[in-house]
Design a protein around this motif. Structure first.
Motif, PDB file in Angstrom:
ATOM      1  N   GLN A  83      -0.157   0.708  -5.460  1.00 30.92           N
ATOM      2  CA  GLN A  83      -0.871   1.923  -5.068  1.00 30.92           C
ATOM      3  C   GLN A  83      -1.941   1.628  -4.024  1.00 30.92           C
ATOM      4  O   GLN A  83      -2.321   2.512  -3.255  1.00 30.92           O
ATOM      5  CB  GLN A  83      -1.499   2.580  -6.299  1.00 30.92           C
ATOM      6  N   SER A  84      -2.419   0.385  -4.006  1.00 35.22           N
ATOM      7  CA  SER A  84      -3.427  -0.022  -3.018  1.00 35.22           C
ATOM      8  C   SER A  84      -2.796  -0.563  -1.744  1.00 35.22           C
ATOM      9  O   SER A  84      -3.501  -1.021  -0.848  1.00 35.22           O
ATOM     10  CB  SER A  84      -4.343  -1.090  -3.633  1.00 35.22           C
ATOM     11  N   GLY A  85      -1.463  -0.545  -1.682  1.00 39.80           N
ATOM     12  CA  GLY A  85      -0.775  -1.032  -0.505  1.00 39.80           C
ATOM     13  C   GLY A  85      -0.631  -2.541  -0.445  1.00 39.80           C
ATOM     14  O   GLY A  85      -0.369  -3.109   0.621  1.00 39.80           O
ATOM     15  N   ARG A 119       8.865  -0.392  -5.283  1.00 43.35           N
ATOM     16  CA  ARG A 119       8.359   0.954  -5.560  1.00 43.35           C
ATOM     17  C   ARG A 119       7.716   0.966  -6.941  1.00 43.35           C
ATOM     18  O   ARG A 119       8.043   0.144  -7.806  1.00 43.35           O
ATOM     19  CB  ARG A 119       9.486   1.987  -5.477  1.00 43.35           C
TER      20      ARG A 119
END
Length: 310
Positions: free
Chosen positions: A33-35, A123
């Protein structure tokens, strides 16, 4: 060392000290989620002895932070170094450590061998689905296909195991411990159980604090800590009609004999009554509240392990 590392690769650093699968998956999800690229390491095969069970995880971020265990702590930094490369390259690997491994300088203290699947997470959806299921107290699983390099969510799965060409890791909600009674034993057991990380519901018998069927599921344990057997009977009937994996009750052998007779009078079968662990606890004659709390939790943990928990 495991592989030849590029000088630019970060040194692995412990980001979170835990062996809890739910927290490890959440750590991995947070990275995505933070890349930040992340790899999920899973123990998929054991030969001989091993410090961890099948399905044990590590989550390793591309920046070097990691959490989890696949052994006793002796190989985790080296595994993380390998997983950093996987996370950055986006290509999965299988790693064998111990007997028969090409990494002869990595020796497992238990003397066996373990196989690790290192998956570059692409993902977060499979992790999201598992964590959502656990949050709603539903069992879940992840199916890993090494050939296709895919990770897919599975609804409630029976056990962690290899199924055909895939490896399925099963997850169960954290143990819920429902405590009933008005006693120092209840208060002390609540404190210890919360420290262990159990989902604790303490019911002292007040109007709004009585046992209800919705409190219990197949990952729940019930401990009846009443000193008056008559006060426990309503809760005990609900517990016996539930899928709780553990039911324990305070009292001596003589008290339990009277309890059984009363339950038979109320129409419960001997097979149902046999679910009750009484006198409660793993070791006998624990009299003070602290010893009894430890005895109860040890008994619950033992029964949970026997019921196939991950």
């Amino acid at each position: 060392m495991l592989g030849k590392l590029d000088e630019e690769l970060p040194v692995p650093q412990l980001g979170l000290l835990t062996d809890d699968a739910e927290k490890i998956l959440d750590f991995a999800r947070g990275a995505l989620q933070s890349g930040i690229a992340c790899a999920l390491v899973t123990l998929v095969d054991i030969r001989g002895g091993a410090a961890r069970s099948l399905g044990a995880h590590m989550a390793v971020r591309a920046d070097g932070l990691f959490c989890g265990f696949v052994s006793g702590g002796c190989v985790e930094a080296a595994v993380a170094a390998e997983a950093i490369q996987v996370a950055r390259a986006g290509s999965d690997r299988t790693l064998v450590l111990g007997q028969g491994s090409k990494f002869f300088d990595i020796v497992l203290p238990c003397g066996g061998a373990i196989t690790l699947a290192i998956h570059a997470l692409r993902r977060s959806e499979p992790l999201d689905a598992v964590l959502a299921s656990l949050a709603s107290r539903k069992r879940a699983g992840l199916r890993y296909d090494a050939k296709a390099q895919t990770l897919e969510f599975q609804e409630a799965t029976a056990a962690t195991a290899r199924v055909q060409d895939s490896f399925i890791t099963s997850y169960r909600p954290k143990t819920r411990l429902v405590l009933c009674g008005r006693s120092i034993e209840l208060k002390t057991t609540t404190i210890v159980a919360e420290a262990v990380g159990y989902d604790v519901i303490a019911l002292d018998g007040g109007a709004a604090e009585t046992l209800r069927p919705e409190h219990l599921d197949e990952d729940s344990a019930v401990a009846l800590l009443h000193h008056d057997p008559h006060r426990e009977m309503g809760s005990l009937e609900i517990a016996l009609e539930s899928k709780a994996f553990y039911i324990g009750a305070l009292g001596s052998d003589r008290t339990h004999s009277r309890r059984c007779n009363e339950l038979r009078r109320r129409g419960f079968s001997d097979a149902s009554i046999a679910r009750i662990n009484a006198p409660i606890g793993l070791f006998p004659k624990a009299r003070d509240a602290r010893s009894l709390a430890l005895s109860i939790l040890a008994d619950v943990a033992s029964r949970r392990m026997k019921s196939g928990a991950h």
